[in-house]
Scaffold this active site. Structure first.
Site, PDB file in Angstrom:
ATOM      1  N   HIS A 137      14.524   6.102  37.179  1.00  0.00           N
ATOM      2  CA  HIS A 137      15.500   5.901  36.105  1.00  0.00           C
ATOM      3  C   HIS A 137      15.119   4.712  35.225  1.00  0.00           C
ATOM      4  CE1 HIS A 137      19.647   5.857  34.350  1.00  0.00           C
ATOM      5  NE2 HIS A 137      19.398   4.558  34.244  1.00  0.00           N
ATOM      6  N   GLU A 138      14.916   3.561  35.869  1.00  0.00           N
ATOM      7  CA  GLU A 138      14.568   2.364  35.095  1.00  0.00           C
ATOM      8  C   GLU A 138      13.183   2.519  34.457  1.00  0.00           C
ATOM      9  OE1 GLU A 138      16.901   0.486  34.506  1.00  0.00           O
ATOM     10  OE2 GLU A 138      18.276   1.031  36.130  1.00  0.00           O
ATOM     11  N   HIS A 194      13.615   4.038  31.078  1.00  0.00           N
ATOM     12  CA  HIS A 194      13.961   3.006  30.090  1.00  0.00           C
ATOM     13  C   HIS A 194      12.707   2.243  29.658  1.00  0.00           C
ATOM     14  CE1 HIS A 194      18.307   3.246  29.995  1.00  0.00           C
ATOM     15  NE2 HIS A 194      18.440   3.025  31.300  1.00  0.00           N
ATOM     16  N   GLU A 205      19.582   6.081  27.378  1.00  0.00           N
ATOM     17  CA  GLU A 205      19.942   6.773  28.618  1.00  0.00           C
ATOM     18  C   GLU A 205      19.392   8.188  28.654  1.00  0.00           C
ATOM     19  OE1 GLU A 205      20.937   5.348  31.171  1.00  0.00           O
ATOM     20  OE2 GLU A 205      21.633   3.442  30.345  1.00  0.00           O
TER      21      GLU A 205
END
Length: 499
Positions: free
Chosen positions: A265-266, A269, A295
Site C-alpha cells: 500500500h505505502e 504511494h 489513494e
C-alpha cells in the site's frame, strides 16, 4: 516589480520554501519513527520557529507582489509556471486569512497531539487524547471560517483533500456503495471458506523485513530514493521532494500479511510520489495532486494487484522460502487475503468491507464538524456504528476510536479519499487492460509495464493537472463507481465460487 524580476524571485522563493518544508518533513518523520516518545516539546520548539519563518516568507509583501505580477501576465508563462503560480497563490491567500499566532499554535497543537495519540493508543485511553481532539476540531472549524466563510466547514476540508467533493457527493457515493456492498457481504457470509491458520502462525520479524525489501524491489521502488522505517500507523511522506520518499510499516510476529500489505500500500504511494519528473522537485508540482488520486495508487497496488491470484502465484514461492510450510499453497493464500469478514481494524480490512470502515469515519466527522456530536461521545458512537455497519464491536479504544492517526494530525476530511481512490483504481484498471495484459505481468513479477502505464498517464503530471481533469483524461470520460462494484462482485464470485 518587472515580469523578469518576478520570474527570478519565483525560483528563489521555491528554493527557500522547499528547504523549510524539507526540514519540517524530516522532523515529522523522526517524530513518527525513531524519536523517543518524550521528545515532543523539543521538536515543537523547532517546528514553531521554522513554521513562523515559512509563514512570514509566504505572506511577505515582496512574495505577494511577485505572485500578483506573474498572475497578471499568465499568457507569458509556460503551463508549468502558470500552475506553480496558481498553487503558490492559493497557499498565500489561505495563509493570509489565518492570523500567524493561530497558525503557529495549530502547528504546535498537532505536534503535541501526535505524541499524546501514540501513548493513548498504547494504553487504550481515549480520555487522555480527547482534549487535544476537541482543540483540533475547533481549530478546523475556525480555520474553515477564515478560509471560506461561505462554505460549510466540513465541505471545505473535504474539497481540500479531493477537489470537487462535498457532503452531497459523498452521501450519494457512499449510499450507492452501501446498497450494493451489504448484499455482497451477506452472500460471502453464507458461502463459507475453509479455515486457515495463516494469520495465527509465527513469522520472525527478520524474515518479514526481508519480505519488505523483496516487495519494494518487485514493485520497482528505487532504494536510493525510497527508504523504509517502522511506526505505529504506516504512512508515506516525501522529505522535501520526490527525490527522498519514506514509507513505514509495522511487524506482527503472528501475521506477516499485515506488514506485507502495508508495504505494498505505502509502496503505491511512494511510486506515485517518486514518479514525478525531476524538474518538479522543490516546486508545488511535485508529488500527487490529491489524496483521492494518491489513494487510487496505493489501493491499486495493495488490492487490485497485491490481492490478485496472479500476485499470489508469483509471491507464494518467496513466502515458502521465508516462512517454510506456513502457507499450504496459492489457493490458500488467495482465499485468505480475499476472505470477506467484517472486522474492527480498517487497515486490515478486506476489499469488500473496507468502504464500510470509511463510511463510519465519514459519518462521525460530518457530525463532529457540525457540532452535533461531541468529542466525549465519540467512542460510544464509533462502537454503535460498527455494530450497525459491520456487526462487530470494539472491546477497547485501541481497536476502536484510537486506531487511526489521522485525527491527531488534523486530517479531518481525508477518509473519504480512501473509498474514492479505491473506486478510481478499478476504473484505471479497466483502461490499463486495454493495452496491457496485467495478469500476465503480475504473475511473472514484472511490474515495469504497469508502472510505465501509470507513469505515462498519472505520475508524470505530478500536480500539474487538477484532479478532476487528470482523472477524466485517464478514464476517457466521467468517473463511474459502478466499475468498482463490478470488480468487487467478480472478485467475490471467484474467491467464493459463486455463480
Amino acid at each position: 516589480m518587472t515580469f523578469e524580476e518576478a520570474k527570478n524571485k519565483l525560483s528563489e522563493f521555491g528554493r527557500k520554501s522547499g528547504a523549510l518544508n524539507h526540514a519540517l518533513s524530516l522532523i515529522f518523520h523522526d517524530g513518527e519513527t525513531a524519536a523517543p516518545r518524550g521528545t515532543g516539546d523539543n521538536r515543537g520548539r523547532t517546528i514553531e520557529i521554522l513554521s513562523e519563518e515559512l509563514y512570514r516568507m509566504t505572506t511577505d509583501p515582496a512574495t505577494v507582489e511577485m505572485l500578483e505580477t506573474l498572475d497578471a501576465e499568465r499568457d507569458r508563462l509556460t503551463d508549468e509556471e502558470a500552475r506553480i503560480t496558481e498553487l503558490y497563490l492559493e497557499d498565500l491567500n489561505d495563509m493570509k486569512k489565518i492570523p500567524m499566532e493561530e497558525y503557529l499554535e495549530s502547528e504546535k497543537l498537532l505536534n503535541e497531539a501526535s505524541d499524546v495519540w501514540h501513548s493513548a493508543k498504547v494504553n487504550s485511553d481515549f480520555a487522555t487524547f480527547a482534549p487535544y481532539l476537541e482543540k483540533i476540531v475547533e481549530t478546523k472549524r475556525r480555520f474553515a471560517g477564515y478560509l471560506a466563510p461561505e462554505k460549510d466547514p466540513y465541505d471545505y476540508w473535504l474539497d481540500k483533500y479531493e477537489e470537487g467533493i462535498n457532503r452531497e457527493v459523498c452521501d450519494s457515493f457512499f449510499g450507492s456503495l452501501r446498497e450494493k456492498l451489504v448484499p455482497l457481504i451477506a452472500d460471502a457470509g453464507r458461502a463459507k471458506l475453509p479455515e486457515s491458520g495463516i494469520r495465527n502462525g509465527y513469522y520472525p520479524v527478520d524474515a518479514q523485513k526481508k519480505l519488505s525489501v523483496l516487495l519494494m524491489k518487485t514493485m520497482g521502488l528505487n532504494p536510493d530514493r525510497v527508504g523504509i522505517a517502522e511506526t505505529e500507523h504506516p504512512y508515506t511522506t516525501s522529505i522535501g521532494s520526490h527525490l527522498d520518499v519514506r514509507i513505514t510499516t509495522h511487524y506482527y510476529e503472528n501475521d506477516f500479511l499485515s506488514s506485507m500489505y502495508s508495504v505494498i500500500h505505502e509502496g503505491g504511494h511512494a511510486l506515485y510520489d517518486s514518479g514525478s519528473p525531476d524538474r518538479f522537485a522543490f516546486t508545488p508540482l511535485d508529488g500527487g495532486v490529491s489524496m483521492g488520486v494518491h489513494e487510487s495508487q496505493s489501493r491499486f497496488y495493495e488490492n487490485i494487484i497485491g490481492r490478485s491470484r496472479s500476485f499470489c502465484e508469483y509471491i507464494f514461492p518467496e513466502l515458502d522460502k521465508l516462512f517454510p510450510g506456513s502457507v499450504s499453497g496459492v489457493d490458500e493464500l488467495y482465499r485468505e487475503v480475499n476472505r470477506v469478514t467484517p472486522s474492527l481494524i480498517r487497515t486490515e480490512a478486506d476489499e469488500v468491507t473496507y468502504c464500510l470502515h470509511v463510511m463510519v469515519r465519514y459519518e462521525l466527522e460530518k457530525r463532529l464538524m457540525s457540532g452535533e456530536l461531541k468529542v466525549k461521545d465519540l467512542p460510544g458512537e464509533w462502537n454503535r456504528l460498527y455494530r450497525e455497519y459491520l456487526g462487530v464491536e470494539p472491546s477497547c479504544d485501541r481497536e476502536g476510536v484510537l486506531q487511526d492517526s489521522h485525527w491527531s494530525g488534523g486530517s479531518i476530511g481525508y477518509f473519504p479519499s480512501y473509498a474514492l481512490g479505491s473506486a478510481y483504481g478499478a476504473q484505471f484498471l479497466a483502461k490499463m487492460k486495454e493495452t496491457i495484459d496485467v495478469e500476465a505481468c503480475v504473475a511473472r513479477g514484472d511490474f515495469a509495464p504497469i508502472n510505465e502505464w501509470n507513469r505515462e498517464h498519472i505520475w508524470k503530471y505530478g500536480s500539474l493537472l487538477k484532479p478532476g481533469k487528470l482523472t477524466k483524461q485517464v478514464f476517457g470520460g466521467d468517473f463511474d463507481p459502478s466499475l468498482y462494484v463490478k470488480y468487487l462482485e467478480e472478485k467475490v464470485r471467484d474467491v467464493y465460487g459463486l455463480k
